[in-house]
Design a protein around this motif. Structure first.
Motif, short mmCIF file in Angstrom:
data_model
loop_
_atom_site.label_atom_id
_atom_site.label_comp_id
_atom_site.label_asym_id
_atom_site.label_seq_id
_atom_site.Cartn_x
_atom_site.Cartn_y
_atom_site.Cartn_z
N ASN A 17 0.83 -1.21 0.00
CA ASN A 17 0.00 0.00 0.00
C ASN A 17 0.86 1.26 0.00
O ASN A 17 0.57 2.21 -0.72
N GLU A 18 1.92 1.24 0.79
CA GLU A 18 2.82 2.40 0.82
C GLU A 18 3.49 2.61 -0.53
O GLU A 18 3.60 3.73 -1.01
N PHE A 19 3.89 1.50 -1.16
CA PHE A 19 4.51 1.60 -2.48
C PHE A 19 3.56 2.21 -3.49
O PHE A 19 3.93 3.10 -4.26
N PHE A 20 2.29 1.75 -3.50
CA PHE A 20 1.35 2.29 -4.48
C PHE A 20 0.99 3.75 -4.18
O PHE A 20 0.74 4.52 -5.10
N ARG A 21 0.99 4.14 -2.90
CA ARG A 21 0.78 5.55 -2.59
C ARG A 21 1.92 6.40 -3.14
O ARG A 21 1.70 7.46 -3.73
N LEU A 27 3.51 9.68 -10.01
CA LEU A 27 2.92 9.76 -11.34
C LEU A 27 2.25 11.10 -11.60
O LEU A 27 2.03 11.46 -12.75
N ARG A 28 1.93 11.81 -10.55
CA ARG A 28 1.34 13.14 -10.75
C ARG A 28 2.33 14.06 -11.46
O ARG A 28 1.94 14.95 -12.18
N PRO A 36 4.15 2.78 -18.67
CA PRO A 36 4.50 1.40 -19.05
C PRO A 36 5.85 0.94 -18.49
O PRO A 36 6.01 -0.22 -18.12
N ILE A 37 6.79 1.85 -18.37
CA ILE A 37 8.10 1.51 -17.82
C ILE A 37 7.96 1.15 -16.34
O ILE A 37 8.51 0.14 -15.88
N VAL A 38 7.22 1.94 -15.61
CA VAL A 38 7.02 1.69 -14.19
C VAL A 38 6.30 0.36 -13.98
O VAL A 38 6.71 -0.46 -13.15
N LEU A 39 5.26 0.11 -14.75
CA LEU A 39 4.54 -1.15 -14.63
C LEU A 39 5.42 -2.34 -15.03
O LEU A 39 5.33 -3.41 -14.43
N GLY A 40 6.27 -2.16 -16.02
CA GLY A 40 7.20 -3.22 -16.42
C GLY A 40 8.19 -3.54 -15.33
O GLY A 40 8.49 -4.72 -15.08
N VAL A 41 8.69 -2.53 -14.65
CA VAL A 41 9.62 -2.76 -13.53
C VAL A 41 8.92 -3.50 -12.41
O VAL A 41 9.48 -4.44 -11.83
#
Length: 68
Positions: A17-21, A27-28, A36-41
């Motif tokens: 949860n902390e990571f996604f926050r 991302l703002r 896509p790069i972040v999601l790939g990592v």
């Protein structure tokens, strides 16, 4: 044992949860093309975590086969 698993699960969930926050906050200020790069990592990290035990088991089995 069950308490330990529950505690580890809740700790892991808090970290996720902390990571996604933090990801949402970053991302703002990040262009959408970086998404896509972040999601790939993130995906690569999860695949690496899942594959590590399998790779270690294969290495141990390989060492056991050669020593016998």
């Amino acid at each position: 044992m069950e308490e330990s698993l529950q505690r580890r699960f809740s700790e892991r969930l808090k970290k996720i949860n902390e990571f996604f926050r933090l990801l949402q906050k970053s991302l703002r200020y990040t262009p959408r093309s970086a998404l896509p790069i972040v999601l790939g990592v993130i995906l690569f990290d999860n695949v690496l975590i899942a594959a590590t035990p399998l790779a270690l088991r294969g290495a141990v089995n390989g060492l056991a086969d050669h020593s016998a």
